[in-house]
Scaffold this active site. Structure first.
Site, PDB file in Angstrom:
ATOM      1  N   ASP A 174       0.829  -1.209   0.000  1.00 53.65           N
ATOM      2  CA  ASP A 174       0.000   0.000   0.000  1.00 53.65           C
ATOM      3  C   ASP A 174       0.863   1.259   0.000  1.00 53.65           C
ATOM      4  O   ASP A 174       0.528   2.259   0.635  1.00 53.65           O
ATOM      5  CB  ASP A 174      -0.945   0.000   1.215  1.00 53.65           C
ATOM      6  CG  ASP A 174      -1.941   1.156   1.191  1.00 53.65           C
ATOM      7  OD1 ASP A 174      -2.274   1.631   0.092  1.00 53.65           O
ATOM      8  OD2 ASP A 174      -2.365   1.601   2.269  1.00 53.65           O
ATOM      9  N   CYS A 197     -13.048  -4.740  13.162  1.00 61.52           N
ATOM     10  CA  CYS A 197     -13.497  -3.520  13.837  1.00 61.52           C
ATOM     11  C   CYS A 197     -12.386  -2.514  14.109  1.00 61.52           C
ATOM     12  O   CYS A 197     -12.659  -1.319  14.291  1.00 61.52           O
ATOM     13  CB  CYS A 197     -14.151  -3.866  15.182  1.00 61.52           C
ATOM     14  SG  CYS A 197     -15.280  -5.270  15.146  1.00 61.52           S
ATOM     15  N   HIS A 224     -12.528   1.450  15.172  1.00 62.85           N
ATOM     16  CA  HIS A 224     -12.694   1.613  16.620  1.00 62.85           C
ATOM     17  C   HIS A 224     -11.381   1.494  17.399  1.00 62.85           C
ATOM     18  O   HIS A 224     -11.399   1.620  18.625  1.00 62.85           O
ATOM     19  CB  HIS A 224     -13.704   0.594  17.147  1.00 62.85           C
ATOM     20  CG  HIS A 224     -15.111   0.866  16.706  1.00 62.85           C
ATOM     21  ND1 HIS A 224     -15.911   1.799  17.314  1.00 62.85           N
ATOM     22  CD2 HIS A 224     -15.844   0.340  15.693  1.00 62.85           C
ATOM     23  CE1 HIS A 224     -17.094   1.828  16.711  1.00 62.85           C
ATOM     24  NE2 HIS A 224     -17.073   0.963  15.717  1.00 62.85           N
TER      25      HIS A 224
END
Length: 717
Positions: free
Chosen positions: A292, A607, A611
């Site tokens: 990336d 998640c 979060h």
């Protein structure tokens, strides 16, 4: 308007001020001698509460500011009075199609006769033209397929009556492209795809036909990637539009292109004819992308005296994610120089013959089985814009030092509504090697403001920030450099040596690029504030620590000008007490260690990107250790059925089973109980134990032979 974007004068009419994108202003009223008299002239609070990445535009006495969810505000640039507000009514459930939140980096302006236009790309993929005087919608076009994994977060650009817009979404499996529309009518004029499609079908251009040979396998089924989600620049003399392209989809090259190949035009700087969208030249920053390491970071044009003989070369410069600073001849893409501007270990250098990076063996995590690499996918520099001061000859880079642990995902299969990277990014959380665990904590995460000489390719000075998150940069002829931090500081530095000359403390992160403009003989500095973005969401506690129950992450525009009185020093942030941080106690939960561990793994993979790693939230979206009684009771309905979809929390019924959601819930309850125990007041005996331990630690510092263990932190091998 073209002339205004070439020579903006006292205004800031484009994202990078002018087409060269240098983010340098020739204004000198605010300088090194009087910047300590800079004070807040006015501020404007927006109704949104997410990350602010927006660069305000100033033209004809008006400021145009975008916010999260693609709102646009027009304000009086002298007073901050609201003139109009446009809300594109983006469905918040579209958040599932993004990697990093509903950010928007800015608008674009254009004048056609007496008609002024404001253009904004909406988060759900529309390009919208607004009347600059009233905010009325003039036209709107859908630039991406509806209900697909595309988003728009970048600012459009306007060239000779053509609005240029890209998109994002490579992590979720899309094919990148950039499109031009007629500024007056919204008619599509051309589209340039950045990666080839199905090789069994005709490609859209000769450039793509030429690129097919650099791919293998069935990449088009995963989209291929290469999205143009941020950087652009334009040279009017050469009539060349420069774009930066993004990562591959999926990241893992063994899955994306198993037979090898450079995979054109991923991670590249590409020059395009803006009249028709034809390819002119390219330079690939990271061939065979596996990490990336995008080339979507800020592009800027300059004239450099590379031979120290008074002659100049027209160049394009970039400090992309991969950690090398590139200087190219912007006429034909010839590589002129490239050196590492940040701490890296994935490559040793750039081969000036081939123009390609020389990978270190550790870089191929498919071969090693897992590698700790600098930089992480967050990059050595991300979306935060740089600035260039031509008189000082320095580029000012918002640098990041953060490592990432890459492990191949041996069970990869393409899944809707999830990051499809082919990489297990969370292997570091469960790796038994203490060095990897230590390397990924806050102790070695750093953010910097780095002054870089692009001619000699060396770092001249550097300011270290206490947290890795830091903001975009503005340079001025007053020999000042302005930058914000993830902790809410906004500072001015001496452009020659990095000495901090002034500061202001806000109540949220300052990540966006500042601007400056003048009206009625007064110079103003303006910047937006608001925490968020991929790094602050995923990496714990990167923002200022606020009481969880009261923190609102206010989105604001702050506008400063010189005052008669010297500005007071920023007020120190008062440390929070345990009482401030104490969460409500979650209900009891009976679970084995194996169940909690499985819940942790499911949480990290589904998640944590929003979060927070280890369920430590970043004060931007809910910290799940602080769930209330109602949220605990409705956890299954929220996580699976999308009970709070209207807030952006969609249901994961397609990717998770109810039993898996129960395991995640159990892990979060365990994390709540751990936090409650940590924050309880210490007993007398605990205090005794603490002070004994503290004393032994201090003795160990004074007498190293007393220390129990040492770690080798040389991670460059």
């Amino acid at each position: 308007m073209t002339e205004t974007l070439i020579n903006p004068g006292d205004e800031w009419p484009g994202y990078g001020r002018d087409y060269a994108e240098q983010r340098f202003s020739p204004q000198t009223q605010i300088d090194r001698d009087n910047v300590d008299h800079l004070g807040l002239a006015w501020s404007f609070t927006f109704p949104t509460h997410r990350v602010m990445e927006s660069t305000p535009l100033m033209h004809d006495g008006k400021l145009f500011v975008t916010t999260p969810w693609s709102h646009v505000f027009a304000l009086d640039a002298r007073s901050g009075k609201s003139l109009w507000h446009f809300n594109p009514e983006v469905d918040k459930s579209h958040l599932i199609n993004s990697c990093c939140g509903p950010a928007n980096r800015g608008a674009a302006l254009w004048q056609d006769g007496d008609n002024g236009y404001v253009f904004v790309g909406s988060f759900d993929g529309r390009l919208i033209a607004l009347n600059a005087d009233s905010g009325e919608v003039l036209w709107s076009v859908q630039t991406v397929p509806e209900n697909k994994h595309y988003t728009i977060t970048g600012a459009p650009r306007v060239i000779d009556g053509k609005v240029i817009i890209g998109n994002g979404g490579a992590e979720l499996g899309v094919r990148g492209y950039i499109t031009a529309y007629d500024a007056v009518s919204g008619e599509q004029l051309w589209r340039f795809y950045t990666v080839p499609g199905d090789p069994a079908k005709p490609q859209e251009s000769q450039a793509l036909e030429d690129a097919v040979a650099s791919w293998t396998g069935e990449w088009w089924k995963f989209g291929g990637g290469g999205t143009v989600w941020d950087a652009m620049a334009y040279d009017p003399a050469l009539n060349l539009l420069y774009i930066g392209t993004g990562n591959g989809s999926p990241w893992n090259r063994n899955i994306r292109s198993p037979g090898g190949g450079d995979n054109l035009y991923l991670n590249s700087i590409v020059a395009i004819n803006p009249d028709n969208g034809d390819y002119v030249w390219h330079y690939q920053v990271t061939p065979k992308d596996n990490w990336d390491y995008t080339a979507t970071q800020h592009l800027m044009l300059a004239e450099l005296d590379l031979n120290n003989d008074g002659s100049t070369t027209p160049v394009i410069m970039q400090a992309p994610k991969n950690g090398f600073f590139y200087v190219l001849d912007r006429r034909d893409g010839t590589l002129l120089s490239a050196e590492a501007y940040a701490h890296i270990n994935w490559a040793s250098h750039i081969d000036m013959v081939t123009g390609k990076p020389v990978e270190n063996p550790i870089a191929d995590y498919n071969e090693t089985g897992g590698s700790l690499l600098w930089p992480a996918p967050f990059g050595a520099h991300n979306w935060q814009p740089m600035a260039f001061n031509p008189s000082a000859g320095l580029v000012y880079i918002p640098e990041q030092r953060v490592p990432g642990h890459y492990t191949p995902d041996d069970k990869f299969s393409f899944t809707q509504h999830r990051w499809n990277t082919g990489v297990d990014l969370w292997g570091m959380r469960f790796n038994p090697n203490p060095l990897i665990a230590k390397a990924t904590n806050d102790a070695i995460l750093r953010g910097y403001l780095s002054a870089w000489d692009p001619v000699t390719q060396r770092k001249v000075w550097q300011v270290e920030h206490p947290k890795v998150s830091n903001g975009g940069v503005l340079a001025t002829a007053g020999q000042l450099v302005f930058q914000g931090t993830g902790e809410g500081g906004f500072y001015a530095y001496d452009a020659s040596n990095g000495e901090r000359l002034w500061g202001y403390q806000t109540d949220s992160a300052v990540l966006a690029g500042p601007i400056t403009y003048s009206l009625d003989g007064e110079q103003y500095i303006a910047v937006t504030q608001g925490s968020g973005g991929s790094l602050m969401l995923a990496v714990s506690d990167q923002g200022r620590a606020y009481p969880k129950k009261s923190y609102q992450n206010p989105n604001r525009l702050l506008v400063f000008k010189l005052q008669e009185q010297k500005a007071p020093a920023p007020v120190a942030i008062a440390p929070l007490t345990n009482e401030d941080l104490m969460p409500p106690t979650a209900p009891a939960w009976e679970a084995s260690e194996a169940q909690i561990l499985e819940g942790e793994k499911l949480y990290e993979r589904n998640c944590a990107t929003c979060h927070g790693i280890a369920a430590i939230g970043g004060n931007i979206i809910p910290d799940l250790r602080y769930m209330d009684e109602v949220t605990h009771r409705e956890f299954q309905a929220i996580a699976l059925a999308g009970l709070r979809q209207h807030k952006g929390m969609v249901g994961f019924y397609q990717t998770l089973q109810p039993t898996e959601v129960d395991l995640i819930h159990g892990y979060l309850i365990e994390r709540n109980h751990q936090l409650v125990e940590e924050l309880k007041p210490m007993t007398f005996w605990q205090q005794c134990y603490y002070w004994i331990w503290y004393g032994l630690a201090k003795l160990g510092e004074a007498f190293p032979w007393l220390a129990n263990a040492t770690y080798d932190f040389n991670m460059t091998q």
